[in-house]
Motif scaffolding. Structure first.
Motif, PDB file in Angstrom:
ATOM      1  N   ARG A 119       0.809  -1.209   0.000  1.00 13.48           N
ATOM      2  CA  ARG A 119       0.000   0.000   0.000  1.00 13.48           C
ATOM      3  C   ARG A 119       0.849   1.268   0.000  1.00 13.48           C
ATOM      4  N   ARG A 120       2.100   1.176   0.438  1.00 14.76           N
ATOM      5  CA  ARG A 120       2.916   2.380   0.575  1.00 14.76           C
ATOM      6  C   ARG A 120       3.310   2.903  -0.809  1.00 14.76           C
ATOM      7  N   PRO A 121       2.915   4.110  -1.153  1.00 14.44           N
ATOM      8  CA  PRO A 121       3.282   4.665  -2.464  1.00 14.44           C
ATOM      9  C   PRO A 121       4.739   5.096  -2.507  1.00 14.44           C
ATOM     10  N   ARG A 122       5.283   5.123  -3.694  1.00 11.72           N
ATOM     11  CA  ARG A 122       6.667   5.536  -3.904  1.00 11.72           C
ATOM     12  C   ARG A 122       6.677   6.786  -4.785  1.00 11.72           C
ATOM     13  N   ILE A 123       7.627   7.671  -4.511  1.00  8.41           N
ATOM     14  CA  ILE A 123       7.703   8.933  -5.249  1.00  8.41           C
ATOM     15  C   ILE A 123       7.889   8.681  -6.741  1.00  8.41           C
ATOM     16  N   ALA A 124       8.811   7.799  -7.103  1.00  6.72           N
ATOM     17  CA  ALA A 124       9.089   7.557  -8.525  1.00  6.72           C
ATOM     18  C   ALA A 124       7.842   7.058  -9.250  1.00  6.72           C
ATOM     19  N   GLY A 129      18.876   9.655   2.141  1.00  7.17           N
ATOM     20  CA  GLY A 129      18.654  10.273   3.437  1.00  7.17           C
ATOM     21  C   GLY A 129      17.199  10.518   3.782  1.00  7.17           C
ATOM     22  N   VAL A 130      16.280  10.098   2.916  1.00  3.02           N
ATOM     23  CA  VAL A 130      14.846  10.289   3.161  1.00  3.02           C
ATOM     24  C   VAL A 130      14.269   8.978   3.698  1.00  3.02           C
ATOM     25  N   ALA A 131      13.648   9.048   4.854  1.00  2.10           N
ATOM     26  CA  ALA A 131      13.061   7.860   5.446  1.00  2.10           C
ATOM     27  C   ALA A 131      11.892   7.363   4.616  1.00  2.10           C
ATOM     28  N   GLU A 132      11.601   6.051   4.719  1.00  6.51           N
ATOM     29  CA  GLU A 132      10.504   5.473   3.943  1.00  6.51           C
ATOM     30  C   GLU A 132       9.174   6.126   4.288  1.00  6.51           C
ATOM     31  N   GLU A 133       8.966   6.403   5.581  1.00  6.86           N
ATOM     32  CA  GLU A 133       7.713   7.039   5.989  1.00  6.86           C
ATOM     33  C   GLU A 133       7.587   8.439   5.394  1.00  6.86           C
ATOM     34  N   ALA A 134       8.710   9.175   5.342  1.00  7.47           N
ATOM     35  CA  ALA A 134       8.688  10.518   4.767  1.00  7.47           C
ATOM     36  C   ALA A 134       8.447  10.464   3.265  1.00  7.47           C
ATOM     37  N   GLU A 135       9.095   9.507   2.586  1.00  5.35           N
ATOM     38  CA  GLU A 135       8.866   9.360   1.149  1.00  5.35           C
ATOM     39  C   GLU A 135       7.406   9.012   0.874  1.00  5.35           C
ATOM     40  N   SER A 136       6.861   8.117   1.678  1.00  7.36           N
ATOM     41  CA  SER A 136       5.461   7.737   1.507  1.00  7.36           C
ATOM     42  C   SER A 136       4.534   8.927   1.691  1.00  7.36           C
ATOM     43  N   ALA A 137       4.824   9.767   2.691  1.00  5.48           N
ATOM     44  CA  ALA A 137       3.993  10.952   2.928  1.00  5.48           C
ATOM     45  C   ALA A 137       4.051  11.907   1.742  1.00  5.48           C
ATOM     46  N   LEU A 138       5.239  12.118   1.174  1.00  2.15           N
ATOM     47  CA  LEU A 138       5.355  12.981  -0.005  1.00  2.15           C
ATOM     48  C   LEU A 138       4.606  12.376  -1.195  1.00  2.15           C
ATOM     49  N   ALA A 139       4.697  11.058  -1.349  1.00  2.39           N
ATOM     50  CA  ALA A 139       3.993  10.404  -2.455  1.00  2.39           C
ATOM     51  C   ALA A 139       2.484  10.569  -2.310  1.00  2.39           C
ATOM     52  N   TRP A 140       1.960  10.446  -1.094  1.00  4.07           N
ATOM     53  CA  TRP A 140       0.534  10.679  -0.870  1.00  4.07           C
ATOM     54  C   TRP A 140       0.173  12.126  -1.188  1.00  4.07           C
ATOM     55  N   ALA A 141       1.046  13.063  -0.798  1.00  2.00           N
ATOM     56  CA  ALA A 141       0.786  14.482  -1.075  1.00  2.00           C
ATOM     57  C   ALA A 141       0.729  14.739  -2.574  1.00  2.00           C
TER      58      ALA A 141
END
Length: 396
Positions: free
Chosen positions: A259-264, A291-303
């Protein structure tokens, strides 16, 4: 396609998307104006009708014939773009043009010779390629022969009629190619979704197959040991509990990763979604997520997903720029996502549930969200913390 001088990205014209019908009244008007502006060649027949050089009967007949010609032309060309008429209707409407163009020109004068331009356009826009390659030269020859009736040598029109007809054949092929490309893109997206479902099914099978088999075996052992060896049965039950807990952890990790989205992935989806909606998309290249945590990347991807959804559904924009940059702030280094469009920004009744949820998700990752109207549209900015550059390599 033209180039946007402010972004340098390819920008589609403001007409209706190629190969698709109008989605709203604005696109309908744009399409009508684009087709209607080419009716300029009718100025000569109209001037001829109002000049008074014909009898009353000839003027009335010419007006009726011209109205029928224009109606058939607009009906044929306008409706044939996007969702075409049936072949029988196309042939019937073309037959009206084929009869009226030479008839009106032959009976009323050389001022009506521009009707052959519309006949050529209709043939190029509606007929199959092979048929169009035969019909357009035939229309040119017919125009030349009718012009001889009035001792007219239409040199410029003689060149314009085949050129514009064959140009419309090219436009028709472009539309067909675009429609096929959209279908292929939808097929690729469906195949990707099916492949992801198969991946999840394989992961769950691999995770649960061994665990459930072990649980079944130990349950049978515990059942056989229970009457005579309760201590050993209790040990088997304890093992069952441990295996069950581990299986639960494995399933949660698998589902979370699914379920976790990825930026790419979201950037690629952004390009597809905006382009399909007729919005000019300016998206970044492959992002640097060191240097970006998985949770932070996921949050940006949701945004990014929420912002693009709002652009497509609510903004009415025709241009959207997505940027992903590293910045140094007072709170430390951050990765900043910016999504800016030139639309209305939605209803303007305050943040909706989507933005509220994004704010909470980013706060859990230590990030922030800013969203609001700007001078030329709407802008969303999401930031998440990153590790300092010196700590990335050391694993800090």
């Amino acid at each position: 396609m033209t180039e946007d001088p402010r972004t340098g990205a390819a920008r589609p014209e403001h007409q209706v998307r190629i190969g698709q019908g109008p989605r709203n009244r604005r696109e309908l008007m744009v399409k009508v104006l684009w087709i209607g502006v080419w009716l300029i060649f009718l100025s000569s027949p109209v001037k001829d009708l109002v000049s008074g050089r014909h009898t009353t009967g000839a003027t009335a007949g010419g007006a009726i014939g011209l109205a029928a010609f224009v109606t058939a032309y607009l009906t044929l060309v306008f409706r044939n773009i996007g969702r075409p008429w049936s072949p029988r209707v196309v042939v019937s409407l073309l037959a009206v043009l084929v009869v009226l163009a030479p008839l009106l020109t032959y009976t009323l004068g050389a001022a009506w010779i521009g009707l052959f331009v519309y006949l050529s356009v209709a043939c190029g826009a509606t007929l199959p390629v092979r048929a169009a390659f035969a019909a357009i030269p035939a229309a040119t020859v017919a125009m030349y022969l009718v012009g001889l009736r009035w001792h007219e040598k239409p040199d410029e029109t003689l060149l314009l009629v085949p050129l514009i007809g064959f140009a419309m054949v090219g436009v028709g092929q472009l539309i067909s190619t675009t429609v096929e490309l959209r279908k292929a893109r939808a097929t690729v997206a469906e195949l990707a979704a099916n492949e992801e479902r198969l991946r999840l099914a394989r992961d769950l099978h691999d995770l649960l197959g061994h665990s459930l088999s072990l649980i079944t075996l130990k349950s049978e052992l515990a059942g056989r040991m229970l009457p005579g060896h309760p201590e050993k049965a209790a040990q088997q039950v304890a093992d069952i509990e441990q295996v069950s807990r581990q299986a639960l952890v494995d399933v949660r990790e698998a589902v979370t990763g699914y379920r976790r989205p990825r930026i790419a992935v979201e950037i690629a989806g952004t390009q597809v979604a905006l382009t399909a909606a007729g919005v000019t998309a300016e998206v970044p290249a492959e992002p640097d997520l060191a240097g970006v945590a998985e949770e932070a990347e996921s949050a940006l991807a949701w945004a990014l997903r929420e912002a693009v959804t709002n652009v497509v559904r609510h903004s009415g924009a025709d241009r959207c720029a997505v940027r992903l940059e590293r910045r140094q702030t007072l709170d430390g280094p951050v990765l900043e996502l910016s999504v800016e469009d030139n639309g209305s920004g939605g209803s303007g009744k305050g943040p909706g549930n989507g933005l509220t949820g994004l704010t909470e998700r980013l706060e859990k990752a230590g990030g922030t969200l800013e969203a609001g109207r700007v001078k030329h549209g709407f802008r969303l900015v999401a930031r998440v913390p990153t590790a300092p550059s010196g700590d990335v390599g050391s694993g800090a």
